[in-house]
Write an enzyme that holds these catalytic residues in place. Structure first.
Site, PDB file in Angstrom:
ATOM      1  N   LYS A 187      21.721 -29.430  49.456  1.00 40.08           N
ATOM      2  CA  LYS A 187      21.950 -28.603  47.907  1.00 40.08           C
ATOM      3  C   LYS A 187      22.600 -27.114  47.901  1.00 40.08           C
ATOM      4  CE  LYS A 187      20.518 -31.203  44.748  1.00 40.08           C
ATOM      5  NZ  LYS A 187      21.790 -32.490  43.885  1.00 40.08           N
ATOM      6  N   PRO A 190      21.544 -23.865  44.499  1.00 39.94           N
ATOM      7  CA  PRO A 190      21.311 -22.475  44.479  1.00 39.94           C
ATOM      8  C   PRO A 190      22.063 -20.738  45.562  1.00 39.94           C
ATOM      9  CG  PRO A 190      19.518 -23.631  45.026  1.00 39.94           C
ATOM     10  CD  PRO A 190      20.703 -24.532  45.335  1.00 39.94           C
ATOM     11  N   CYS A 380      -5.968  -0.355  70.936  1.00 40.57           N
ATOM     12  CA  CYS A 380      -6.617   0.598  69.538  1.00 40.57           C
ATOM     13  C   CYS A 380      -7.614   0.366  69.137  1.00 40.57           C
ATOM     14  CB  CYS A 380      -5.281   0.518  69.241  1.00 40.57           C
ATOM     15  SG  CYS A 380      -5.340   1.976  68.117  1.00 40.57           S
ATOM     16  N   GLU A 404     -15.638   5.746  61.720  1.00 43.25           N
ATOM     17  CA  GLU A 404     -15.033   5.243  61.515  1.00 43.25           C
ATOM     18  C   GLU A 404     -16.028   4.887  60.162  1.00 43.25           C
ATOM     19  OE1 GLU A 404     -11.654   3.190  62.503  1.00 43.25           O
ATOM     20  OE2 GLU A 404     -10.583   3.030  60.246  1.00 43.25           O
ATOM     21  N   HIS A 506      -0.846   0.633  71.899  1.00 42.38           N
ATOM     22  CA  HIS A 506      -0.311  -0.181  71.794  1.00 42.38           C
ATOM     23  C   HIS A 506       0.849  -1.178  72.673  1.00 42.38           C
ATOM     24  CE1 HIS A 506      -1.914  -0.218  67.668  1.00 42.38           C
ATOM     25  NE2 HIS A 506      -1.930   0.595  67.465  1.00 42.38           N
ATOM     26  N   GLU A 508       1.808  -3.631  72.321  1.00 45.49           N
ATOM     27  CA  GLU A 508       3.433  -4.711  72.578  1.00 45.49           C
ATOM     28  C   GLU A 508       3.972  -3.871  71.301  1.00 45.49           C
ATOM     29  OE1 GLU A 508       0.134  -3.438  71.250  1.00 45.49           O
ATOM     30  OE2 GLU A 508       0.131  -3.558  69.006  1.00 45.49           O
TER      31      GLU A 508
HETATM   32  N1  GLN Z   1      -9.145   2.352  62.668  1.00 44.58           N
HETATM   33  C1  GLN Z   1      -8.408   3.066  64.268  1.00 44.58           C
HETATM   34  C2  GLN Z   1      -8.244   4.480  64.336  1.00 44.58           C
HETATM   35  O1  GLN Z   1      -8.387   4.798  63.268  1.00 44.58           O
HETATM   36  C3  GLN Z   1      -8.134   1.847  65.469  1.00 44.58           C
HETATM   37  C4  GLN Z   1      -6.975   2.360  64.844  1.00 44.58           C
HETATM   38  C5  GLN Z   1      -5.545   1.422  65.031  1.00 44.58           C
HETATM   39  O2  GLN Z   1      -6.234   0.206  65.893  1.00 44.58           O
HETATM   40  N2  GLN Z   1      -4.732   1.233  64.872  1.00 44.58           N
HETATM   41  O3  GLN Z   1      -8.060   4.913  65.248  1.00 44.58           O
END
Ligand code: GLN
Length: 536
Positions: A187, A190, A380, A404, A506, A508
């Protein structure tokens, strides 16, 4: 300089980011200098203060800016490191204009959306490409045409073609062509309505990219062409693909790059997609399969962990083993669901996160991996929790925690970074972006990085409390990566385990299709060996 403006119609989530990234990658493969800019019409100055359930993962750039996850796609497809000005938000634009007004830059004038806000938007777009002397800047406008929030941006990109010349702008509109179940027919209505909406703000698209389950039939392409006043070669199908990395090939095969190069009348090299196709070929023809569990708290929205998912895809191609993801909601483990889910997996990944919810479930996962010799990678928060688990169950520090989650804990083995004391603002105040670290020779990390100096991206407020390091290391969890001053713990490795590795940073965020994250690769390789019962 040339501009390709990508807008979206009908509904959100059509994969504009992947379309933009794919096109960028194709133009780059033609030898052009290309970059991409994402516009997010929300009022936040950046993505850093948003819950991942809102817009998915918060991506972090080298320079420490916290940005929309589409910038992760741009970096992965373009194999480039972008900067904060590649993400424009309403909040950023207004902040800039209001600061100028206060400074008196507009003295005597009434400050208005047109021209002040629109001028600022155009200035920000143009300056990205000009600074690096690029050939093409791709501009992706988030949201859907017709949204109130997008209006100033649409007006700005409309004006842009007057400023830089219509011949230097190409407007691409992505829409949806649904198939109605009963008739099985594609279709176009849209799309017609959406283009009408776009034309109402003065933008006439040059290209329409139609998302849908199936490729557009020839007659549907002609119909869209006629009703939307776009040449038929400018109507491109973007059917559902098995992998996002197939999308460049789908677009290339329909002549999209040729069309853009022709319309811009720019010189280019012959297309060379050999290495990209090699990457895809490995993904399509795996020699085996390996199961990796991701233990998270935002698992209902997979986009929350998109960079991990993509990093594992990159490892799939590199190892020629299909990585099957097994999503585990951390809270389910806390509710007494057994760790049985881990029996059929060959590796466990605990990604980052904030707040207490799910942390005990992640600790259970780390304990399981440690005790059962299962490959483990913590990132992390995953790194911090692996340390907490070790302190509680190996060092016997009962109730050890991060301040934390438990400010009163007797054993704050994870504690606030000293420079965070007294910091109250939440926006852009964490330890962010690339920081260099040293890696101990002879460690698993060293083996993977092949270097004793690494640069990875960070996003955290807490760290391993230096007071506990000696005791932890003596008991067998070694910090094989540290900041250059030696003060900050960056990588942990459990001695005598096949692969129990965790990082404060990180990796990733810097994983690329042809150059996967080293520590994810370590996890996948170890998982393959574990599956095959290989010694270590
Ligand atoms: N909360 C944790 C800190 O602030 C880990 C942060 C995270 O995993 N990006 O250190």
């Amino acid at each position: 300089m040339k501009y390709v403006i990508v807008t979206g119609g009908v509904l959100s989530g059509l994969g504009k980011g992947i379309t933009t990234s794919s096109l960028g990658m194709l133009l780059k493969a033609r030898g052009l200098q290309v970059t991409a800019v994402k516009i997010d019409p929300y009022l936040n100055c950046d993505a850093g203060t948003m819950n991942p359930f809102q817009h998915g993962e918060v991506f972090v750039l080298d320079d420490g800016s916290e940005v929309d996850l589409d910038l992760g796609n741009y970096e992965r497809f373009l194999d480039a490191n972008l900067r904060t000005d590649h993400n424009i938000t309403t909040g950023k634009v207004y902040r800039e204009v209001i600061q100028k007004e206060r400074r008196g830059d507009y003295l005597g004038q009434t400050v208005q959306i047109i021209p002040h806000i629109t001028d600022e938007i155009k200035k920000e777009i143009v300056s990205v490409g000009e600074r690096d002397g690029l050939d093409v800047v791709l501009v992706e406008l988030g949201g859907t045409v017709g949204d109130i929030e997008s209006m100033p941006f649409l007006e700005a990109v409309r004006q842009l073609s007057m400023d830089v010349g219509r011949q230097n702008c190409i407007y691409i509109h992505t829409t949806l062509v649904p198939i109605l179940g009963v008739v099985g027919e594609q279709k176009t209505k849209p799309t017609q309505h959406s283009v009408k909406e776009l034309r109402a703000v003065g933008i006439k698209p040059d290209v329409i990219i139609a998302r849908g389950e199936r490729p557009l039939s020839k007659s549907i392409k002609s119909k869209i062409s006629m009703f939307c006043d776009v040449p038929v070669e400018g109507v491109i199908s973007a059917p559902d693909a098995i992998s996002i990395y197939q999308v460049p090939i789908i677009l290339e095969d329909q002549g999209l790059t040729d069309l853009i190069i022709k319309q811009f009348a720019i010189g280019s090299q012959e297309q060379n997609l050999t290495s990209w196709k090699g990457f895809l070929n490995n993904l399509d023809n795996p020699e085996g399969e390996v199961n990796i569990a991701i233990v998270g708290k935002y698992t209902h929205l997979i986009d929350s962990y998109i960079s991990h998912v993509e990093a594992l895809h990159h490892c799939s191609s590199e190892t020629k083993n299909k990585v099957n993801l097994v999503w585990v909601e951390a809270e389910d483990l806390e509710k007494g669901n057994s760790t049985k889910v881990f029996e059929d997996v060959h590796g466990i990944l605990v990604p980052g996160g904030f707040g207490e919810r799910g942390t005990e479930g992640k600790i259970i996962s780390a304990k399981y991996a440690r005790e059962n010799g299962k490959p483990f990678f913590g990132v992390c928060l995953g790194f911090q929790l692996a340390t907490i688990e070790f302190c509680r169950n190996v060092l016997g520090l009962e109730g050890a925690n991060s301040s934390e989650f438990d400010p009163e804990t007797k054993y704050p083995v994870v504690d606030l970074l000293p420079e965070q004391i007294g910091v109250e603002d939440k926006g852009a105040t964490m330890r962010l972006g690339v920081h260099e670290a040293m890696v101990q020779e002879g460690s698993k990390a060293y083996e993977l990085y092949q270097s004793n100096r690494i640069k990875e991206r960070h996003r955290h407020r807490f760290e391993i409390n230096p007071e506990y390091i000696e005791r932890i290391e003596e008991a067998g969890l070694k910090y094989t990566g540290r900041s250059l001053d030696g003060r900050r713990m960056e990588i942990a490795e459990l001695q005598g385990h096949r692969y129990f590795v965790a990082s404060q940073f990180h990796p990733e965020f810097k994983s690329r299709p042809l150059n996967p994250s080293r520590l994810h690769l370590g996890l996948v390789r170890a998982a393959i060996d574990y599956r095959d019962g290989k010694d270590y």
